[in-house]
Write an enzyme that holds these catalytic residues in place. Structure first.
Site, short mmCIF file in Angstrom:
data_model
loop_
_atom_site.label_atom_id
_atom_site.label_comp_id
_atom_site.label_asym_id
_atom_site.label_seq_id
_atom_site.Cartn_x
_atom_site.Cartn_y
_atom_site.Cartn_z
N ASP A 19 -40.48 1.56 -23.15
CA ASP A 19 -41.71 1.16 -22.45
C ASP A 19 -41.45 0.00 -21.49
O ASP A 19 -40.56 -0.82 -21.70
CB ASP A 19 -42.77 0.77 -23.49
CG ASP A 19 -44.16 0.70 -22.91
OD1 ASP A 19 -44.43 1.39 -21.91
OD2 ASP A 19 -44.99 -0.05 -23.46
N GLY A 20 -42.27 -0.05 -20.44
CA GLY A 20 -42.23 -1.18 -19.52
C GLY A 20 -41.71 -0.86 -18.12
O GLY A 20 -41.54 -1.77 -17.30
N ARG A 23 -44.42 -1.94 -15.39
CA ARG A 23 -44.52 -3.40 -15.23
C ARG A 23 -43.28 -3.96 -14.55
O ARG A 23 -43.35 -4.89 -13.76
CB ARG A 23 -44.72 -4.07 -16.60
CG ARG A 23 -46.17 -4.06 -17.05
CD ARG A 23 -46.29 -4.39 -18.51
NE ARG A 23 -45.91 -3.25 -19.34
CZ ARG A 23 -45.61 -3.32 -20.63
NH1 ARG A 23 -45.64 -4.49 -21.24
NH2 ARG A 23 -45.30 -2.24 -21.31
N ARG A 32 -44.62 2.21 -9.10
CA ARG A 32 -44.27 2.45 -10.51
C ARG A 32 -43.12 3.43 -10.68
O ARG A 32 -42.30 3.29 -11.57
CB ARG A 32 -45.50 2.94 -11.27
CG ARG A 32 -46.56 1.88 -11.52
CD ARG A 32 -47.76 2.48 -12.26
NE ARG A 32 -47.37 3.05 -13.54
CZ ARG A 32 -47.34 2.36 -14.69
NH1 ARG A 32 -47.69 1.10 -14.71
NH2 ARG A 32 -46.98 2.95 -15.81
N HIS A 36 -39.44 4.06 -13.17
CA HIS A 36 -38.98 5.20 -13.96
C HIS A 36 -37.55 5.60 -13.55
O HIS A 36 -36.75 5.99 -14.39
CB HIS A 36 -39.93 6.39 -13.81
CG HIS A 36 -41.32 6.11 -14.30
ND1 HIS A 36 -41.56 5.62 -15.56
CD2 HIS A 36 -42.54 6.21 -13.70
CE1 HIS A 36 -42.88 5.45 -15.72
NE2 HIS A 36 -43.48 5.79 -14.60
N THR A 65 -47.78 12.99 -25.19
CA THR A 65 -48.83 13.97 -24.90
C THR A 65 -50.00 13.30 -24.18
O THR A 65 -50.82 13.98 -23.56
CB THR A 65 -49.34 14.62 -26.22
OG1 THR A 65 -49.55 13.60 -27.20
CG2 THR A 65 -48.35 15.63 -26.77
N ASN A 67 -49.50 10.87 -21.86
CA ASN A 67 -49.06 10.38 -20.54
C ASN A 67 -49.53 11.26 -19.37
O ASN A 67 -49.48 10.84 -18.21
CB ASN A 67 -47.54 10.19 -20.49
CG ASN A 67 -47.06 8.98 -21.25
OD1 ASN A 67 -45.98 8.98 -21.83
ND2 ASN A 67 -47.85 7.91 -21.27
N TRP A 68 -50.06 12.46 -19.68
CA TRP A 68 -50.61 13.31 -18.60
C TRP A 68 -51.85 12.68 -18.00
O TRP A 68 -52.29 13.10 -16.92
CB TRP A 68 -50.98 14.70 -19.15
CG TRP A 68 -49.84 15.47 -19.73
CD1 TRP A 68 -49.56 15.63 -21.06
CD2 TRP A 68 -48.80 16.17 -19.01
NE1 TRP A 68 -48.42 16.39 -21.21
CE2 TRP A 68 -47.94 16.74 -19.98
CE3 TRP A 68 -48.52 16.39 -17.66
CZ2 TRP A 68 -46.82 17.50 -19.65
CZ3 TRP A 68 -47.40 17.15 -17.33
CH2 TRP A 68 -46.57 17.69 -18.31
N SER A 195 -47.95 4.12 -30.53
CA SER A 195 -48.42 5.04 -29.48
C SER A 195 -48.07 6.50 -29.77
O SER A 195 -47.51 7.20 -28.93
CB SER A 195 -47.87 4.61 -28.11
OG SER A 195 -48.28 3.30 -27.80
N GLU A 206 -38.16 0.27 -40.07
CA GLU A 206 -38.33 -1.13 -39.67
C GLU A 206 -38.73 -1.12 -38.20
O GLU A 206 -38.13 -0.41 -37.39
CB GLU A 206 -37.01 -1.89 -39.85
CG GLU A 206 -36.56 -2.02 -41.28
CD GLU A 206 -37.54 -2.80 -42.15
OE1 GLU A 206 -38.15 -3.77 -41.65
OE2 GLU A 206 -37.71 -2.41 -43.32
C1 IPE Z 1 -45.53 5.14 -25.01
O1 IPE Z 1 -45.77 4.28 -23.94
C2 IPE Z 1 -44.95 6.42 -24.52
C3 IPE Z 1 -43.58 6.35 -24.00
C4 IPE Z 1 -42.85 5.29 -23.93
C5 IPE Z 1 -43.02 7.59 -23.57
P1 IPE Z 1 -47.20 4.17 -23.23
O2 IPE Z 1 -47.05 3.18 -22.16
O3 IPE Z 1 -47.68 5.51 -22.87
O4 IPE Z 1 -48.11 3.62 -24.43
P2 IPE Z 1 -49.45 2.77 -24.39
O5 IPE Z 1 -50.39 3.45 -23.44
O6 IPE Z 1 -49.11 1.39 -23.93
O7 IPE Z 1 -49.93 2.75 -25.81
C1 IPE Z 2 -42.67 3.90 -20.13
O1 IPE Z 2 -43.01 2.96 -19.20
C2 IPE Z 2 -42.38 5.27 -19.52
C3 IPE Z 2 -43.40 6.28 -19.80
C4 IPE Z 2 -44.42 6.15 -20.59
C5 IPE Z 2 -43.23 7.56 -19.13
P1 IPE Z 2 -44.49 2.78 -18.66
O2 IPE Z 2 -44.67 3.65 -17.48
O3 IPE Z 2 -45.48 2.98 -19.74
O4 IPE Z 2 -44.48 1.27 -18.20
P2 IPE Z 2 -45.63 0.19 -18.41
O5 IPE Z 2 -45.91 0.10 -19.88
O6 IPE Z 2 -46.81 0.65 -17.63
O7 IPE Z 2 -45.04 -1.06 -17.88
MG MG Z 3 -46.32 1.69 -21.10
#
Ligand code: IPE
Ligand code: IPE
Ligand code: MG
Length: 239
Positions: A19-20, A23, A32, A36, A65, A67-68, A195, A206
């Site tokens: 994640d991240g 950001r 964004r 990726h 599921t 993220n769509w 998530s 852990e």
């Molecule tokens: C979890 O991250 C899914 C993946 C890293 C693939 P998200 O960014 O989708 O989760 P939330 O929305 O912060 O809970």
């Molecule tokens: C994780 O990064 C990748 C996916 C969920 C596909 P994010 O896209 O959720 O990045 P943030 O959390 O918005 O920074």
């Molecule tokens: Mg995220």
């Protein structure tokens, strides 16, 4: 890792919520999707590093599921990156003998993508090294629902009685059937939640949260998680 650190207990199965990315890009004033792209590079490097540390199973959460729900431009960009990475992965990881599998609902992907996924798994199927599970269009609730339906069908077909349903039956209906539960789940990007990742399987995992945003995640960050894992006292409900 140095000599002393090699005596550490290395978890058998590690899960990572990558994640991240968004950001990371935002901080740099970039769109964004660039996050990726860089995240995909980290995926490649970290996977190699982790396999060399002796981890036997690595499950990476790439797309949920949920993220769509993101804007179509972002979803399209992610799918494009996946396609590129799948093409690369056909030969990638060969040197490290990494076996690749995909977990999640494939039915949402196009024919071409599914073909690429099948090919990627097929090319790596006889490898003996670390098993890499890539969770794509994966959601734990969806996975559990699928397992429940499978069991119901078996009951309906008279293959099993309700009394015979055990934890084992549920586990064998999950995408991770026959794989030991994760010992350590790492989430990058600083959030403290699962998530919808491996909810059933992580009963005694852990949990480790790293502040580092995924594109910046380095082997040293992974080493820190392993050090912390070694400090934990896993009791599994005992004393
Ligand atoms: C979890 O991250 C899914 C993946 C890293 C693939 P998200 O960014 O989708 O989760 P939330 O929305 O912060 O809970
Ligand atoms: C994780 O990064 C990748 C996916 C969920 C596909 P994010 O896209 O959720 O990045 P943030 O959390 O918005 O920074
Ligand atoms: Mg995220």
């Amino acid at each position: 890792m140095n000599q002393k650190e090699t005596e550490l207990i290395i978890p058998y199965h590690v899960g990572i919520i990558m994640d991240g990315n968004g950001r990371w890009a935002k901080k740099k004033g970039l769109p964004r999707y660039i996050g990726h792209t860089y995240g995909a590079q980290t995926f490649r490097n970290i996977t190699r590093y982790i396999s060399k540390q002796g981890v036997k199973v690595l499950t990476l959460y790439a797309f949920s599921t949920e993220n769509w729900k993101r804007p179509p431009e972002e979803v399209n960009a992610i799918m494009k990156i996946f396609r590129q990475y799948l093409t690369d992965a056909l030969t990638d990881f060969r040197d490290d003998d990494i076996k690749v599998r995909f977990i999640g609902d494939r039915s949402a992907f196009g024919k071409e993508m599914v073909k690429l996924i099948d090919e990627t798994e097929d090319v790596a199927k006889d490898r003996q090294g670390m098993l890499l599970n890539i969770a794509m269009n994966y959601g734990s609730r969806d996975e559990i629902l699928r397992a429940v339906k499978l069991i119901c069908q078996n009951v309906k077909d008279g293959k099993i009685n309700i009394e015979e349903i055990t934890d084992k039956e549920i586990q064998s209906g999950l995408y991770t059937a026959n794989i030991p539960d994760p010992d350590l789940i790492i989430r990058t990007g600083g959030e403290h939640r699962l998530s919808n990742f491996l909810l059933y399987q992580s009963a005694y995992a852990e949990f480790y949260s790293s502040e580092t945003l995924w594109p910046d995640f380095k082997p040293e960050d992974f080493d820190k998680a392993i050090l912390e894992f070694n400090r934990r006292n896993r009791r599994f409900g005992g004393v």
